[in-house]
Design an enzyme around this catalytic site. Structure first.
Site, short mmCIF file in Angstrom:
data_model
loop_
_atom_site.label_atom_id
_atom_site.label_comp_id
_atom_site.label_asym_id
_atom_site.label_seq_id
_atom_site.Cartn_x
_atom_site.Cartn_y
_atom_site.Cartn_z
N GLN A 208 -77.17 -33.49 -63.86
CA GLN A 208 -77.02 -35.15 -63.16
C GLN A 208 -77.62 -36.07 -64.03
OE1 GLN A 208 -78.35 -32.94 -59.15
NE2 GLN A 208 -78.24 -35.02 -59.04
N ARG A 321 -90.81 -41.20 -50.80
CA ARG A 321 -89.43 -41.43 -49.66
C ARG A 321 -89.75 -40.98 -48.53
NH1 ARG A 321 -84.35 -43.47 -50.43
NH2 ARG A 321 -84.65 -44.00 -52.68
N ARG A 353 -80.79 -33.73 -52.34
CA ARG A 353 -80.03 -34.67 -51.39
C ARG A 353 -80.96 -35.22 -50.12
NH1 ARG A 353 -73.72 -33.37 -49.85
NH2 ARG A 353 -72.99 -35.38 -49.45
N GLU A 722 -76.45 -39.67 -49.76
CA GLU A 722 -77.27 -38.77 -48.99
C GLU A 722 -77.46 -39.34 -47.64
OE1 GLU A 722 -81.05 -38.60 -52.23
OE2 GLU A 722 -80.00 -40.46 -52.20
#
Length: 788
Positions: A208, A321, A353, A722
């Site tokens: 990615q 997060r 994710r 997500e």
């Protein structure tokens, strides 16, 4: 960044939507993945020798038998790496090969290159390694007790949580352990490295983040970044597992390719992949919440400990997060949220994710469920009471929730799913049925969109228009099945005003778009779509200037619509006009660039705007549970999700469905387990269960929330990758609701994550125990009153 004129920003609602650009190739098997590429006659294959200790010094190592094994061409240890051995994505500590000590079971100590993968795998088993074990830390709670962290602790605060807690009428105090998740991408980790004549290397990666693979390969080889070229056409799934840890395979293959002057493939077999690569972080969350008699949250104090593994990897951002999403959709007027980066002697965990967000959202929803039982209200009413809305817009980290859509979205789904009538019917069913219990839950999600590391919020693109009117686009994003290439092609076609079929998106290559950010954080279309749009606007501006001069027309007399070029009173086909522009020496190529505006987070003050906007959604899940075994079925799911003005609603709905099922798998069937020595025991498909087609809900209704993004995103769309994963939390809450029905909803029984049938059975047993203890206490109290 130049914007399109307002009259061109019309969205995609009335367009004929193309299917995924590789859909036919996927179905027919024509899509080429790295392991499908023809092998070179002299290609070598890699296997690595792995540590059998979680934390130990290496006393001695003998590889003579390994080197002598038939088919073995080369064997390397740490000292054979020509450049830097550290392949960490951000900080340090992630070593390509271990040196004098190991810090998780499965860590690579040496690597073998052989004429076949079988020979390489058999050879590594012949190594003779002697260890001197050290004390291991294996659980995040242990890391907190021992104060062992991979990075410093961070705290977010608003109001005065302690003072507000002291005066709150009601309080709950508890903890919840949330297990991680294996990525289980269908295509495992793989790279092929091919040396070139100048001492550099071409790496075909399933990554990615091609730019990071390029940088780290150059680092381990001790060459310049420009000498390394990385190409990614597609991945067979990534889910975050190929954001940072895919680079290791490219680095290892490159080192052996340069040493042996031949192509080298490193493909991890599934079991090695599950042992040697990171997972979604486990979290141990403890909490105390104060609230009113109505269930309105007054104060919240959260301690969130992430199981980071042995090194930092991307854990700083993951734990951040999780903290940023501990409020989920709910206003916390007084809060303290502390995030601990727990060090354990297990494989270094990585992106997945949602990137920590799911652990915060689940904590928020578990708290709401407990509050609802305490105050005797339907959990949905408690959710609506605490929801961000007018007068309640400030997050604990200081960002305003500017779009006032959450309550509207929740109430729209409440009505369309017939929630209230179903709730009454379920309560009645549960009263009548001792053997089967139903559960129902409506849970929302508010998910911030942007990388929390500000510098990553940039995208680049390169657009060419050829003389036949065909268009070639290369951008920094990678395709892993999510439809990014399709959306970017749509954006380019729409902005030009031409047919979608004219646009071709090529492989992602580091020589076309340099220094690209990873395709992660749901920002692939936002960043790369905007960059492509910027490049198109530049070319279109040149074409307009040429048309004005060549045809003596005003600027507003020029337009490109439906593959036709309007030139005042004349029209011309797009290919004809492009040929004419070329003959008049108009540049038909441009780079494009975009950087996300408005964002910024002051870590020292723990305040700021880490996200450009929020994506929102809600799901209603209904389950039925066998009280004797804990077995259950998800019978119906209704989803309403906010994707702004959708670029491709078919792809978006597919992403929502897939994300929901993946989230449901994390919370129900996918259980990661380690033994007391730190060895992962769920290391193959035989003992780790992802959802199958049989687990998809019987009734599965998905609808898009019809409202354009208020921020100036690409064509006013919103990220979709997500956020829908966290809608799967509604299944866990529905199972918890079914357990609570056993004690007439008076208590919120504990329910493990994941909620396997065994966990649900124990949850129902706990509910019965709580009910019995309550009844016994009531009898005792009545007896004491009577004796008085």
């Amino acid at each position: 960044m130049r914007k399109l004129p307002n009259d061109l920003v019309t969205g995609f609602k009335n367009d004929k939507l193309p299917m995924h650009e590789s859909a036919v190739k996927h179905v027919t098997g024509q899509a080429i993945y790295i392991d499908d590429m023809p092998e070179w006659p002299n290609e070598l294959h890699i296997a690595t020798g792995k540590s059998t200790e979680a934390h130990a010094d290496i006393v001695s190592i003998n590889l003579d038998k390994v080197r002598a094994y038939p088919g073995v061409v080369d064997v390397i240890v740490q000292s054979d790496i020509p450049g830097d051995v550290d392949v960490s994505p951000v900080l340090s500590g992630d070593l390509l090969l271990a040196g004098d000590f190991v810090h998780f079971i499965g860590q690579s100590i040496f690597a073998v290159a052989a004429t076949s993968l079988r020979a390489a795998k058999q050879a590594v088993e012949l190594a003779e390694i002697i260890y001197k074990p050290r004390i291991s830390t294996l659980h995040p709670k242990e890391s907190l007790e021992r104060q062992e962290f991979v990075l410093p602790t961070h705290t977010i605060q608003c109001g005065d949580a302690k003072a507000a807690m002291a005066t709150a009428p009601h309080k709950i105090k508890s903890d919840i352990y949330i297990k991680g998740q294996e990525h289980f991408y269908l295509e495992g980790q793989i790279s092929v490295a091919v040396p070139n004549e100048d001492g550099g290397v071409l790496v075909y990666a399933s990554s990615q983040h091609p730019a990071e693979v390029q940088k780290l390969v150059a680092k381990v080889l001790g060459v310049s970044v420009a000498q390394v070229l990385v190409e990614v056409r597609r991945m067979g799934g990534g889910f975050g597992g190929k954001e940072s840890q895919a680079a290791v395979l490219g680095c290892m293959a490159a080192v052996l390719a340069i040493r042996n002057r031949c192509p080298v493939k490193y493909r991890m077999p599934r079991q090695d992949d599950m042992v040697q690569t990171g997972k979604r972080h486990d979290f141990w969350n403890s909490y105390e919440v104060g609230f009113s008699a109505e269930g309105e949250i007054i104060s919240a104090e959260y301690d969130m400990v992430g199981k980071c593994g042995c090194t930092a990897d991307l854990s700083d951002g993951v734990v951040d997060r999780a903290m940023f999403h501990a409020d989920n959709a709910y206003h916390l007027p007084n809060a303290r949220i502390s995030g601990y980066r727990g060090k354990t002697h297990t494989v270094s965990n990585t992106a997945f994710r949602g990137f920590g967000g799911p652990k915060g959202v689940l904590l928020a929803e578990a708290v709401i469920e407990e509050i609802a039982c305490t105050v005797g209200k339907d959990a949905l009413d408690v959710r609506k009471l605490n929801c961000y809305q007018e007068g309640k817009t400030k997050t604990p980290y200081g960002q305003d929730v500017e779009e006032n859509v959450l309550l509207t979205l929740i109430e729209e789904l409440e009505e369309s799913s017939d929630y209230r009538a179903r709730r009454e019917a379920i309560r009645e069913f549960n009263k009548q049925s001792p053997f089967l219990k139903k559960g129902l839950a409506l849970t929302p999600v508010k998910f911030g969109i942007s990388f929390t590391s500000k510098h990553l919020n940039q995208g680049g693109a390169l657009v060419h228009v050829y003389t036949d009117g065909s268009v070639h686009i290369s951008h920094g994003g990678t395709e892993m099945g999510q439809g990014l290439y399709t959306k970017v092609a749509q954006i380019v076609a729409k902005t030009f005003g031409i047919n979608y079929q004219r646009v071709n998106v090529s492989s992602t290559r580091t020589d076309k778009v340099p220094n690209a950010s990873p395709t992660a954080a749901s920002a692939g279309t936002d960043l790369n779509g905007m960059a492509a749009l910027d490049a198109v606007v530049t070319i279109k501006g040149r074409l307009q200037e040429f048309a004005m001069e060549h045809f003596s027309i005003a600027a507003d007399a020029f337009a490109i619509t439906d593959d036709q070029v309007v030139l005042g009173s004349e029209t011309m086909s797009f290919p004809e006009f492009i040929k004419l522009a070329y003959m008049n020496r108009v540049s038909l190529s441009s780079t494009g660039f975009y950087k996300t505006p408005k964002i910024g987070y002051d870590r020292k003050a723990a305040k700021g705007r880490p996200f450009l906007y929020f994506s929102n959604g809600a799901a209603v899940s209904e389950v039925i549970v066998d009280t004797f075994t804990g077995e259950y079925k998800v019978t119906q799911v209704d989803i309403l999700h906010d994707v702004g003005d959708s670029i491709n609603s078919d792809i978006d709905i597919g992403q929502i469905e897939g994300a929901f099922v993946q989230g449901m798998g994390w919370l129900t069937t996918e259980e990661l387990s380690w033994d007391e020595k730190g060895r992962i025991t769920t290391n193959s498909p035989a003992n780790y269960k992802i959802p199958t087609s049989a687990d998809v809900p019987e009734k599965f209704n998905v609808k898009l929330f019809d409202r354009a993004n208020s921020e100036e995103s690409v064509y006013r769309s919103k990220a979709v990758g997500e956020p829908p994963l966290m809608l799967g939390i509604s299944v866990w809450c529905a199972l918890k609701d079914a357990c609570a029905s056993v004690c007439d909803y008076k208590f919120s029984p504990p329910l493990a994550v994941p909620a396997t049938p065994e966990a649900v059975f124990y949850g129902m047993q706990a509910a019965q125990t709580l009910q019995s203890e309550s009844q016994s206490k009531q009898k005792t109290d009545k007896g004491q009153v009577a004796s008085l």
